[in-house]
Write an enzyme that holds these catalytic residues in place. Structure first.
Site, short mmCIF file in Angstrom:
data_model
loop_
_atom_site.label_atom_id
_atom_site.label_comp_id
_atom_site.label_asym_id
_atom_site.label_seq_id
_atom_site.Cartn_x
_atom_site.Cartn_y
_atom_site.Cartn_z
N SER A 93 0.84 -1.21 0.00
CA SER A 93 0.00 0.00 0.00
C SER A 93 0.86 1.24 0.00
O SER A 93 0.34 2.34 -0.17
CB SER A 93 -0.92 0.03 1.21
OG SER A 93 -0.46 -0.72 2.27
N GLU A 137 -6.43 -1.78 -7.52
CA GLU A 137 -5.53 -0.92 -8.30
C GLU A 137 -4.45 -1.83 -8.90
O GLU A 137 -3.74 -2.53 -8.16
CB GLU A 137 -4.91 0.15 -7.41
CG GLU A 137 -5.91 1.23 -7.02
CD GLU A 137 -5.36 2.27 -6.04
OE1 GLU A 137 -5.68 3.46 -6.19
OE2 GLU A 137 -4.61 1.89 -5.11
N HIS A 157 -3.37 -4.10 -5.81
CA HIS A 157 -3.66 -3.48 -4.52
C HIS A 157 -5.14 -3.60 -4.17
O HIS A 157 -6.00 -2.99 -4.81
CB HIS A 157 -3.24 -1.99 -4.56
CG HIS A 157 -3.37 -1.30 -3.25
ND1 HIS A 157 -3.83 -0.01 -3.11
CD2 HIS A 157 -3.14 -1.74 -1.99
CE1 HIS A 157 -3.86 0.31 -1.84
NE2 HIS A 157 -3.45 -0.72 -1.13
N1 3HC Z 1 -15.02 -9.65 5.65
C1 3HC Z 1 -16.01 -10.05 4.84
N2 3HC Z 1 -17.18 -9.40 4.71
C2 3HC Z 1 -17.36 -8.32 5.47
C3 3HC Z 1 -16.38 -7.83 6.34
C4 3HC Z 1 -15.17 -8.55 6.42
N3 3HC Z 1 -14.17 -8.15 7.21
N4 3HC Z 1 -16.86 -6.71 6.94
C5 3HC Z 1 -18.09 -6.50 6.45
N5 3HC Z 1 -18.39 -7.47 5.57
C6 3HC Z 1 -19.61 -7.60 4.77
C7 3HC Z 1 -20.78 -7.98 5.61
O1 3HC Z 1 -20.90 -9.37 5.73
C8 3HC Z 1 -21.94 -7.37 4.80
O2 3HC Z 1 -22.24 -8.24 3.72
P1 3HC Z 1 -23.75 -8.38 3.17
O3 3HC Z 1 -24.17 -7.01 2.73
O4 3HC Z 1 -23.60 -9.34 2.03
O5 3HC Z 1 -24.53 -8.88 4.32
C9 3HC Z 1 -21.34 -6.11 4.21
O6 3HC Z 1 -19.92 -6.31 4.21
C10 3HC Z 1 -21.69 -4.89 5.00
O7 3HC Z 1 -21.22 -5.10 6.33
P2 3HC Z 1 -21.98 -4.62 7.62
O8 3HC Z 1 -23.46 -4.49 7.33
O9 3HC Z 1 -21.58 -5.46 8.77
O10 3HC Z 1 -21.34 -3.23 7.94
P3 3HC Z 1 -21.39 -1.90 7.16
O11 3HC Z 1 -22.59 -1.73 6.29
O12 3HC Z 1 -21.16 -0.92 8.23
O13 3HC Z 1 -20.13 -1.96 6.19
C11 3HC Z 1 -17.86 -1.72 5.65
C12 3HC Z 1 -18.87 -2.25 6.67
C13 3HC Z 1 -18.01 -2.49 4.35
C14 3HC Z 1 -16.49 -1.96 6.23
C15 3HC Z 1 -18.15 -0.20 5.40
O14 3HC Z 1 -18.17 0.48 6.61
C16 3HC Z 1 -17.12 0.46 4.51
O15 3HC Z 1 -17.22 0.41 3.29
N6 3HC Z 1 -16.13 1.15 5.12
C17 3HC Z 1 -15.04 1.81 4.42
C18 3HC Z 1 -13.89 0.85 4.32
C19 3HC Z 1 -12.71 1.46 3.58
O16 3HC Z 1 -12.60 2.64 3.38
N7 3HC Z 1 -11.78 0.58 3.17
C20 3HC Z 1 -10.58 1.00 2.48
C21 3HC Z 1 -9.49 1.31 3.45
S1 3HC Z 1 -8.00 1.76 2.64
C22 3HC Z 1 -7.23 0.31 2.31
O17 3HC Z 1 -7.66 -0.75 2.67
C23 3HC Z 1 -5.99 0.40 1.51
C24 3HC Z 1 -4.79 0.03 2.33
O18 3HC Z 1 -3.68 0.00 1.46
C25 3HC Z 1 -4.51 0.97 3.45
#
Ligand code: 3HC
Length: 516
Positions: A119, A152, A140
């Site tokens: 990352s 990415e 990525h």
């Molecule tokens: N593994 C698998 N599935 C997961 C999960 C996990 N760790 N966390 C959540 N889910 C699934 C759930 O099962 C659910 O699936 P469904 O709709 O089929 O039932 C769906 O995701 C939505 O989960 P929840 O209802 O429990 O929770 P939310 O609606 O609050 O969503 C989230 C959780 C998807 C994490 C949402 O809050 C989100 O999109 N957050 C932003 C995350 C983000 O910005 N990620 C990028 C970070 S930067 C990065 O990673 C790059 C690195 O290089 C730093």
């Protein structure tokens, strides 16, 4: 270059998630960890995630068993010999990554693709450890890997185009949306996301706002899926720090200079969810335990705030002031809202009342109009960041009684509220506008198109609207105004309205050249 079998080296949070994604897409996966305990923990992460999907009715037991059955354990790079693509997902240390690449050169097939999920590090520097750098590419993923749709695909000057094409095609097979980018620090999504998260950490550590209010400003005020502090915990503070260090090295500036609190928490072992705690504690479940909220969605009907005096900053400031007519509209809207809630409201500053409310915009500015109206001690500022979220501003002269009356008022209006200091941007704008500025600057640099920027942030970070769309929605003129006020207030060039924004705002066109 058909990819029929893959290997994942490193089964931490991201590696396990990536292995799960491959296995769910029907590919046999070798999951590799040198340490037996880490291997067991990594495999357990995958099965726990699959079990959760079964419990939620998303997978049948038979499907779960088939997916889990595609994952075979391995203990070193030699176990990746049968894979057409090997992806390394080990900690962000260049030396370690280069060592793995060199080992893959020795033990693997010379024609297999080597991908890195780095990352923060340069894919070019990682690729240089291979005798065949043309087969090395960045792939990525975003956390949580099974959920976020962006991949990415990072090419270096030496990446074989057939390798990039094969990885792009593979990402599509996984159900992801690939975006091809060149090797620049942070690529698209992290280069935009991390400075915004860092700024949020700095707002917390300087006491600008509370933890709960900062996160609520992002979720309720901007509409993002998570607050920045909760998201830092999800990504990991150590990983965030690593990305920021690289961004600072490449671009410099305050936005990329890590807030000291990130390093302090990391040093203390509070690396986020994976460390059991970061900005929040994660005692049992993954949900942050929050107790410090001034943010509230007010359901109860509390005390009557008494008669409210509504101060229009334009009228109070008098001729020659920079306030604009739309500021008066804001005051009129607020007066109607208060009256509609059955609360007595007057526009006459000398009318006796408990509370005076200055109808501020995102630039703030309570004290001037409040003092001009002779009401400094009983004035607060109120800004509707959205129809449902108020930013409430108390000045150093606001009395405790006026603040309590203001809190009663927003509760009676049924608004959620965050507290903000009387500084340009308030809280929602202080998070949002510099973030939009970073996106505009990336487009102006020619690194990514407006469409790429929006795709990266919607698919990689779950934004309901990308930054370019948000910019169009708030209006380019407002973005110029708030950034100019922040720049004037802090003197930080990281807030200066970028020339492309100013030009487009003046011309009445969007960044894509279309009329706004
Ligand atoms: N593994 C698998 N599935 C997961 C999960 C996990 N760790 N966390 C959540 N889910 C699934 C759930 O099962 C659910 O699936 P469904 O709709 O089929 O039932 C769906 O995701 C939505 O989960 P929840 O209802 O429990 O929770 P939310 O609606 O609050 O969503 C989230 C959780 C998807 C994490 C949402 O809050 C989100 O999109 N957050 C932003 C995350 C983000 O910005 N990620 C990028 C970070 S930067 C990065 O990673 C790059 C690195 O290089 C730093």
């Amino acid at each position: 270059m058909e990819i029929r079998a893959v290997a994942v080296i490193g089964l931490g949070t991201m590696g396990a998630g990536i292995a799960e994604v491959f296995a769910r897409a029907g590919l046999p996966v070798t999951g590799i960890e040198a340490d037996p305990a880490a291997l067991a923990a990594g495999l357990a992460r995958i099965t726990a995630s699959l079990d959760k999907a079964v419990a939620r009715g998303k997978l049948t037991q038979a499907e779960r068993d088939a997916i889990a059955g595609r994952v075979t354990p391995g203990s070193g790079p030699a176990d990746a010999a049968g894979a057409d693509l090997v992806i390394e997902v080990i900690p962000e240390q260049l030396g370690l990554k280069r060592q793995i690449i060199a080992e893959l050169d020795r033990s693997g097939r010379p024609d297999s693709i080597i991908a890195t999920n780095t990352s923060s590090l340069s894919v070019t520097a990682i690729a240089a450890a291979s005798a065949h750098p043309g087969r090395v590419v960045g792939m990525h993923f975003f956390n949580p890997a099974p959920v976020m749709r962006l991949v990415e695909v990072v090419t270096t000057v030496g990446t074989d185009p057939a390798v990039a094409a094969a990885v792009t095609e593979l990402a599509r097979r996984l159900g992801k949306t690939p975006v091809q980018v060149t090797d620049r620090a942070g690529f698209v999504a992290n280069a935009l996301l991390l400075p915004y998260l860092n700024h949020a950490a700095r707002l917390l550590e300087t006491g600008y706002a509370t933890r709960a209010d900062i996160d609520a400003a992002a979720t309720e005020g901007i509409g993002l899926p998570m607050g920045p502090l909760a998201l830092l915990d999800l990504i990991g503070l150590d990983t965030s720090l690593a990305v920021l260090d690289v961004l600072r090295h490449e671009f410099g500036g305050s936005r990329a200079t890590p807030a000291p609190i990130l390093r302090r928490l990391t040093d203390a072992g509070r690396t986020g969810r994976k460390g059991g705690g970061g900005f929040y504690d994660y005692p049992e479940r993954d949900a942050p335990a929050s107790a410090d909220s001034s943010f509230s969605a007010n359901a109860d009907r509390p005390a009557d705030p008494g008669t409210v005096t509504l101060i229009d900053p334009v009228a109070a400031a008098g001729p020659g002031d920079a306030a604009r007519p739309d500021h008066s509209e804001r005051a009129a809207d607020l007066a109607s809202l208060i009256a509609a809630a059955g609360i007595s409201v007057t526009r006459n500053p000398s009318h006796p009342s408990d509370l005076a409310v200055v109808a501020i915009g995102p630039q703030g500015g309570v004290l001037g109009p409040a003092t001009a109206a002779g009401r400094a001690a009983d004035s607060v500022g109120l800004h509707l960041a959205t129809p449902a979220l108020a930013e409430l501003v108390a000045t150093p002269l606001t009395s405790p009684g006026a603040l309590a009356a203001a809190q009663a008022l927003v509760a009676r209006l049924g608004l959620a509220v965050v507290r903000a200091p009387d500084r340009p941007g308030l809280l929602v704008g202080a998070l949002l506008y510099p973030h939009l500025r970073d996106a505009i600057t990336m487009v102006a640099d020619g690194y990514a198109s407006p469409a790429d920027v929006d795709a990266a942030m919607t698919l990689g970070c779950g934004y309901p609207r990308g930054p370019m769309r948000m910019l169009a929605d708030v209006g380019l003129g407002q973005a110029v105004d708030v950034l100019a006020a922040m720049h004037a207030g802090y003197g930080d060039p990281a807030f200066a309205p970028p020339p492309l924004l100013v030009e487009c705002a003046r011309a009445g066109i969007g960044l894509d050249g279309q009329p706004t």
